[in-house]
Structure formats: structure tokens, C-alpha cells
Design an enzyme around this catalytic site. Sequence first.
Site, PDB file in Angstrom:
ATOM      1  N   LEU A  13     -61.051  11.255 -39.207  1.00 50.48           N
ATOM      2  CA  LEU A  13     -59.570  11.467 -38.483  1.00 50.48           C
ATOM      3  C   LEU A  13     -59.812  11.117 -36.904  1.00 50.48           C
ATOM      4  O   LEU A  13     -59.254  12.053 -36.127  1.00 50.48           O
ATOM      5  CB  LEU A  13     -59.232  12.821 -38.838  1.00 50.48           C
ATOM      6  CG  LEU A  13     -57.831  13.529 -38.299  1.00 50.48           C
ATOM      7  CD1 LEU A  13     -56.707  12.546 -39.098  1.00 50.48           C
ATOM      8  CD2 LEU A  13     -57.542  14.882 -38.410  1.00 50.48           C
ATOM      9  N   GLY A  14     -60.221  10.189 -36.868  1.00 53.56           N
ATOM     10  CA  GLY A  14     -60.380   9.696 -35.396  1.00 53.56           C
ATOM     11  C   GLY A  14     -59.040   8.974 -34.918  1.00 53.56           C
ATOM     12  O   GLY A  14     -57.922   9.233 -35.561  1.00 53.56           O
ATOM     13  N   ASN A  15     -59.253   7.882 -33.933  1.00 52.49           N
ATOM     14  CA  ASN A  15     -57.922   7.215 -33.599  1.00 52.49           C
ATOM     15  C   ASN A  15     -57.371   6.576 -34.835  1.00 52.49           C
ATOM     16  O   ASN A  15     -56.307   6.871 -34.773  1.00 52.49           O
ATOM     17  CB  ASN A  15     -58.574   6.179 -32.579  1.00 52.49           C
ATOM     18  CG  ASN A  15     -58.924   6.526 -31.213  1.00 52.49           C
ATOM     19  OD1 ASN A  15     -58.515   7.721 -30.959  1.00 52.49           O
ATOM     20  ND2 ASN A  15     -59.747   5.681 -30.547  1.00 52.49           N
ATOM     21  N   VAL A  35     -43.636   1.301 -52.391  1.00 50.99           N
ATOM     22  CA  VAL A  35     -44.658   1.189 -53.549  1.00 50.99           C
ATOM     23  C   VAL A  35     -43.921   1.422 -55.032  1.00 50.99           C
ATOM     24  O   VAL A  35     -44.464   0.856 -55.804  1.00 50.99           O
ATOM     25  CB  VAL A  35     -45.545   2.408 -53.084  1.00 50.99           C
ATOM     26  CG1 VAL A  35     -46.589   2.799 -54.306  1.00 50.99           C
ATOM     27  CG2 VAL A  35     -46.613   1.942 -52.039  1.00 50.99           C
ATOM     28  N   GLU A 129     -58.422  -5.520 -44.612  1.00 51.37           N
ATOM     29  CA  GLU A 129     -57.743  -6.355 -43.454  1.00 51.37           C
ATOM     30  C   GLU A 129     -58.113  -5.575 -42.090  1.00 51.37           C
ATOM     31  O   GLU A 129     -58.310  -6.311 -41.436  1.00 51.37           O
ATOM     32  CB  GLU A 129     -56.202  -6.111 -44.004  1.00 51.37           C
ATOM     33  CG  GLU A 129     -55.508  -7.039 -42.615  1.00 51.37           C
ATOM     34  CD  GLU A 129     -55.655  -8.703 -42.828  1.00 51.37           C
ATOM     35  OE1 GLU A 129     -56.417  -9.073 -41.930  1.00 51.37           O
ATOM     36  OE2 GLU A 129     -55.090  -9.058 -43.779  1.00 51.37           O
ATOM     37  N   VAL A 132     -61.369  -6.772 -39.537  1.00 52.28           N
ATOM     38  CA  VAL A 132     -61.471  -8.002 -38.682  1.00 52.28           C
ATOM     39  C   VAL A 132     -60.133  -8.331 -37.999  1.00 52.28           C
ATOM     40  O   VAL A 132     -59.123  -8.323 -38.600  1.00 52.28           O
ATOM     41  CB  VAL A 132     -61.567  -9.320 -39.664  1.00 52.28           C
ATOM     42  CG1 VAL A 132     -61.693 -10.552 -38.576  1.00 52.28           C
ATOM     43  CG2 VAL A 132     -62.870  -9.339 -40.304  1.00 52.28           C
ATOM     44  N   GLU A 190     -67.324   1.505 -25.174  1.00 50.53           N
ATOM     45  CA  GLU A 190     -67.744   2.740 -25.155  1.00 50.53           C
ATOM     46  C   GLU A 190     -69.063   3.125 -24.275  1.00 50.53           C
ATOM     47  O   GLU A 190     -69.595   2.329 -23.735  1.00 50.53           O
ATOM     48  CB  GLU A 190     -68.371   2.679 -26.556  1.00 50.53           C
ATOM     49  CG  GLU A 190     -67.079   2.368 -27.708  1.00 50.53           C
ATOM     50  CD  GLU A 190     -67.360   2.694 -28.842  1.00 50.53           C
ATOM     51  OE1 GLU A 190     -68.075   3.597 -29.185  1.00 50.53           O
ATOM     52  OE2 GLU A 190     -66.701   2.021 -29.855  1.00 50.53           O
ATOM     53  N   LYS A 205     -67.972  -9.250 -37.964  1.00 49.59           N
ATOM     54  CA  LYS A 205     -66.771 -10.019 -38.379  1.00 49.59           C
ATOM     55  C   LYS A 205     -66.928 -11.420 -38.618  1.00 49.59           C
ATOM     56  O   LYS A 205     -66.292 -12.002 -39.524  1.00 49.59           O
ATOM     57  CB  LYS A 205     -65.612  -9.890 -37.207  1.00 49.59           C
ATOM     58  CG  LYS A 205     -65.359  -8.418 -36.906  1.00 49.59           C
ATOM     59  CD  LYS A 205     -64.692  -7.935 -35.603  1.00 49.59           C
ATOM     60  CE  LYS A 205     -64.354  -6.654 -35.312  1.00 49.59           C
ATOM     61  NZ  LYS A 205     -63.936  -6.372 -33.907  1.00 49.59           N
ATOM     62  N   GLY A 307     -57.776  -0.486 -31.559  1.00 46.71           N
ATOM     63  CA  GLY A 307     -56.849   0.366 -31.278  1.00 46.71           C
ATOM     64  C   GLY A 307     -56.224   1.216 -32.371  1.00 46.71           C
ATOM     65  O   GLY A 307     -56.338   0.760 -33.489  1.00 46.71           O
TER      66      GLY A 307
END
Lengths: 433, 433
Positions: A13-15, A35, A129, A132, A190, A205, A307
Site C-alpha cells: 500500500l505504497g504509492n 469485467v 505491464e 516496464v 531516492e 527493464k 509514479g
Amino acid sequence: MADREIGVAVLGLGNVGSEVVRILNEHAADFEARVGAPVVLRGIAVRSVDRDRGVPAELLTTDAQALVDRDDVDIVVEVIGGIEPVRTLILSALNSGKSVVTANKALLADYTGELADAAKLADVDLYFEAAVAGAIPVVRPLMQSLAGDRVNRVVGIVNGTTNFILSAMEETGADYADTLAEAGRLGYAEADPTADVEGYDAAAKAAILASLAFHTRVTAADVYREGISKITAEDLASAKAVDCTVKLLAICERVVGADGEERVSARVYPALLPHSHPLATVNGAFNAVVVEAEAAGRLMFYGQGAGGAPTASAVLGDLVSAARNRVHGGKGPDESTYAKLPIAPMGETPTRYHVNMEVADRPGVLSAVAAEFSAHGVSISVVRQEDTGNGASLVVVTHIAPEAALAETVAALDRLEFVNAVTSVLRLEGTGE
Amino acid sequence: MADREIGVAVLGLGNVGSEVVRILNEHAADFEARVGAPVVLRGIAVRSVDRDRGVPAELLTTDAQALVDRDDVDIVVEVIGGIEPVRTLILSALNSGKSVVTANKALLADYTGELADAAKLADVDLYFEAAVAGAIPVVRPLMQSLAGDRVNRVVGIVNGTTNFILSAMEETGADYADTLAEAGRLGYAEADPTADVEGYDAAAKAAILASLAFHTRVTAADVYREGISKITAEDLASAKAVDCTVKLLAICERVVGADGEERVSARVYPALLPHSHPLATVNGAFNAVVVEAEAAGRLMFYGQGAGGAPTASAVLGDLVSAARNRVHGGKGPDESTYAKLPIAPMGETPTRYHVNMEVADRPGVLSAVAAEFSAHGVSISVVRQEDTGNGASLVVVTHIAPEAALAETVAALDRLEFVNAVTSVLRLEGTGE
């Protein structure tokens, strides 16, 4: 079909995780419509539940394994990062027949084989997805849109931190250390920036992109890697003098060795790129990937490579695909490794060099330098000599030659009596000659 | 699974069909590996078999219906174009349980509903990546990659002929008629260029893009359309004076009406675009599509939008997806129309205008013109006045206002005594204010 629910476990439950949870809640009706069944969040695994996380407390758990094991969880979304305990959690999810969506490039770069095998055996989806280039669709285009074509080359700017630093250095003329510090203050680097600035993130990547593009298993260890920490303000000025910028590139190429056999070259390094190249205008924290395929020609994909929200967009696109497959049957394409191309040694890789030397300012220097290139079979494209007051500065841009020949030339130049120092060696990409 | 073959019928052997057949043959081993079963060409429907078509004669037939009906055909690839007999052939293929891959934007723009319903009923795939922007993956990113996001806007350069003409006019300063003739000579414009230059081709693609982006059925008739045939060399010069270029844009937007309800605005017209906009640098026959989504932010997809090989690349990517689904089970996402947003009337569409007038060169003119804009509630951004010797030329660039208010303002200006003529009215896009 519509009488069942699709249960989702979110790990982390980070960014990114926060955005995934927020969007799933806010657009629940859209997810259900797209769906064909309600998509229901069963729980969120976090390291500790004692902070107010902006989500209902009853959804939080510190026992990720128990969450993954729940019978009412169909799909596991992993946005924690790192190798363990994530690898174990994902494997156990796949082994128990759950589909997995992950944004974890480091894990995929080293363990795709193991994970893909488990997904295939269990006949479930493994989507990544978001691993990368964040929000930019690159994995799906390579796996699906270009599945009927033959990809020859993938070149990308896939790390936002280093692109922000290089763009800022070019704009301000500041040196690397100051720009890195500024990037840190602005939240673009960071506290420990090693993974970004030394190219490890981009190399992971590159491994994923090369695997997809060439139907061959490529791991991070197969990727030649140099970071940007040695790039100087002088390098950027020197690049500008030949109408180039400097970008950290991830390059995945199909190359033909001396034996006529095809190989995969995967490499990450800062390189000169002509201002006219489509990737040269990709600045700041943006990412872009150029794909060159036999029939499609050159394609470019551009957008935000990192992000919380952009990465969540990619994660949720994968989640919808995995959920649709749960509702309607079917699954995404398996890992494709049938081509099994060998990895090209870096020495065989065809490239161009931009070499900066401080030399004695006297007759015959240029001719001796040129002779050294010639002796190693390296053809010179451009020479630029400038009087620096104390000796001269000599820049040589080569045509394409094998990396090994270029490296030997540079070593030989360094030994020449009237070459005071080889001050910088950068590769030149994107010119095609 | 691997003991079966996937039988393919190709309808049409023009530029695209020839490339589809060539690539299928040359890379048969790749297709088998990627699909998990051999992909076998059963036949090719052509108008006449009496020419040497570079393919084995026994594959050719003029009886497209019989080819579609063959029991050993699993997938029908349609690259003929036009409405009939193609619509009937595709429907009969879908109704008999065959998957269909088509590049036919005109058909899809008007009959997607009928075709999608048939595909859904038969539980087969209907893929059409090649129908929009050739080789550039746009359909799959919108349907799948962004399925967990909320798209607010799609803006594209989706017609190569008009982009070639506008790029050439900008570069050479030549007028429209001469440039069109030159485009014809170079093979960039057809003998009858109407579908391209009047924006019908772009409008069909806009309808497809809007349908996908907004989960709403949008047909070509819902798309407001203006072509480029009235664009003059003066328009391009005038655009340049405000640091803009002119592009034929396909714009699909989620707009909020006066009643607070969401609507879909889909429109095609030539518009001024600031040179700094990512689409402004898309020149010649290239295509690009910008997608703006809530979480992903701004994405751009760039590449070749037409041509035999690039279009074949998109067709074959779809073919591999459809074939994989035949072999492994499952199918691609169905048409998604759950949002059912109404179409926004053009008058409500928010836009900016760039108005060019010839006015009398005397005091008070500017103030009277400004008063007219103000009276219609349209705010002015930039005014540029130039003495032309015989009166003055006045350019007004507005802020965003509803199209209807702008159109009424222009009509009122045209009636002003000292406005000799409103010589050009172009919209301005991509500035966001």
C-alpha cells in the site's frame, strides 16, 4: 456468469498500491461493467496496520500469505517490490490457481522463467505491464500487437530518475553531483539512488523487453550495464557541440555474429543521441520506447514511466484482463521463449564511439591518432580539435565498429605519449551508420 | 492441442493482403511457435484470378463466400475494404463461428454494432487493430491496457494523405491544389482523394476511437467533420506567426454539458496546434495518437499509419491473438458500450478560434471587434494587427468558448461595416486554456 465476484488481494500500500485501491473503489461500477462481474477487494497486505492508511482498517492485514491463500481471492496484485517475500507469495498464488498482476521489474528480470512456468502449469495469467515504463503500454504491444511481426530493435528511455538528471544537467550546465542532490530534494531520486543512477533499474527493464521482443529468456545478468554517475557537464557540452544530447538508453537488438548466427544484444548505458532522434526530445521524468519491426517499421510509445497513478493505470489494465479471463474463460499469452537466441558478447556489439582526448598541441598528433583508429579497423566519422591553451582537446566520432575494436583503440590511444588523457568515452546511438 | 491446424482465409490481395500472405509464408515457423499450432492459409479471395499474383494459383478463388464457408477455415482476414460484399461475408463468417480480423474502418465505423453483436453471439473474436492508424497499436491499448483507467481525451493525426499535404504546404509555402497534385504524383493521394481530404477516413477512425475510449457506440454520422480542401497557404503562414502548425485532427473528448451530464464529442477538422505540442512534429505520412487518461496521464503512440507492410503487421498481430484463442480457448474482450454516453452537439463543444479578418484601417476598429467578441461571451487571448497597405489584417485568437458562441461571433463580425471579410476561421487545439 455475472453471479460471481472476482476477489482481489493487493499486496503493498505504497504509492502504487494506494492508487490501485483508490481507483478500484471510485470506479467500481466501471470495473464491474468492463469485467462482466463485480471486482471486489478482499484485503490489502501491509507491513504494519497501526497507521491510518486511508482505507477501511478491516481490509488491512500483515499476513500476506494468509490473504493470498483465501479461497475467495482470484487475483493477486503485487505492488510491494523486491525479491522476497514477494517471490514466494507470487509462486504460491500461481501454484494455487490464482492469476497474478505485478509491477515488479527486479523480480521479473531474474525470475520470469520460474514464475512463467508456474503460471503456465496452473493455466492462469501472469501480467506485468506496469513493470516496464509505468503507464505506457509496451508489454502488451510487444506480446500481442506485434506478435505477427519480427522485432529487430527496442530502444528506450525507461528510467525517469536518470532522465530527469540528464535533462537538468543539459538545461542548467550543472554537474552530476549537484543535479542528483537537486533531484533528491524534488523527489525524483531516492535516498539511495544506486538502482537508478547505476542503471540496474533500466537493466531489469531491458531484460524484460528483450525477452518479449526476441522470444528468448533474457535476465538482468545478461544485460551489459553502465550508469550515469560518471557523466560530466563537459560530456553534455561536448555532445551539444555535435548536435547531440546524452540519454541513458536501454537497447535490445537482434545482431548477427561473425558466424552468421543471430544473437540478442541487451545493454544499458548513457549514450549520445542526435537531437533529431525521436527519443532526444523525451525530457524530465518521462519515458519512451521505440520499437523497430520488420513490417511495422518504427513505432514509438511515450508517456509517464513512473509514479503512483500512472503505474496503477497499467496494473489495473492488467487486472481487468485477468478478471475478464476469469469470468469469460481463456487466458493471456504464455511466456514465449521458442527462439532461444544466445546473448551476444558485448565485444561483438556494433556501436559508435565519441572519444574526448587531451593531447599535446603539435604537428603530427592528429595523424598518429588517426593511424591508431585505422590500425584497429575503426573508421573515423568526425574529428574536432580545439586549442585549450595548455595543449589541445581532440574529439573523435567513429563510424560503427565492434565494441571490442573500439575499446582496444581507446586503450591504445591512452598509451600514446602525446595523448595526455582520454577524458571521456561515450557511445553514439540512433544514427544508423 | 498442437495436433490441429488453424485455417485462415484471406479476403483481398491488394497492398495489405499481399503483405499478409508474404509474411505468413516467410515466417510460418514463427507463427506456429507463437500460436501453438500451424497457421495454414486455405485460400485467398480475389476479384479475378487471371493475373500472376505472386502466390500459388491454387490458393486463389473468386468465390469469397465459398472460401469463408469452408469447414477448415477458422479465421477470416478481410482486407478488401468498402461495405458490400464485405459486410455480408464478415457476418456470415461470424455467424458460422469463425473469428474475423479486419482493417476496414469504413465498415466498422458504421456497422460495429451489428458485427460486434454477431461476434458476441457466436463467442468468437472480432479484431480490428489495423483499422485505426495502421501499424500503431491503438485499439488494443484502449481496449485492454487502459481498461482499468478513465480516458478523457483522444486526439490523433490518423490520416497520412492529409498530413502529408499539410506538412508539404508548411514546408514549401505552396497552395493546396498544387500540393494535392504533387501528393497524387508521389502516391500519397488517391485518384479520387475525397475520402481523405474531406476527412471521411479520419471521421471513421474517430468513431472507432471514441467508441473504444468512452464505452459508447459512436458511428461516423456522429462525428462532426471538416476537411482540409479550404486550407490556404495564407492559413499556414498565419499559423506560423502565432508559433503554430495546422493539422487535421481527430478529437474524441468527454465533455460535460450545461446540464452537468457527460457527453462524447467526436470531431475532425484542420486546427492550429502549437509547435510545442507532441503532435505538431508528426510530419509527412506518419500518424500519431495522444490519449489522456485520468491515472495514466498523457500517452502518445507514433508510427506508420498506412501502407501494405505496416497495416499487415497490425492484421497479423490480431491474427495471432485470434489463433491463440482458437488453440488455447478464450477470446478477446467484447465490444463495450455500457456507458452509453450521448453525443455532444457541436455547438456545445468547447474550443478556441483563430479568426483572420480584413478590416478598414481606422481608429476604433479593434475596439468594435473586441466588443463583438465580448457581447457573445467570448474572451480574447491574442490580437495581431498588420497594415496591408489596402486596409489592415486583423487576427484574433480566443480563449475556450462553446463552438456556438464562436460561430455566432464570427457571423456578427462578418456583418460589421468596417470588416471587409472574415478570410479564415480555424480552431486552435492543444493549448488547454
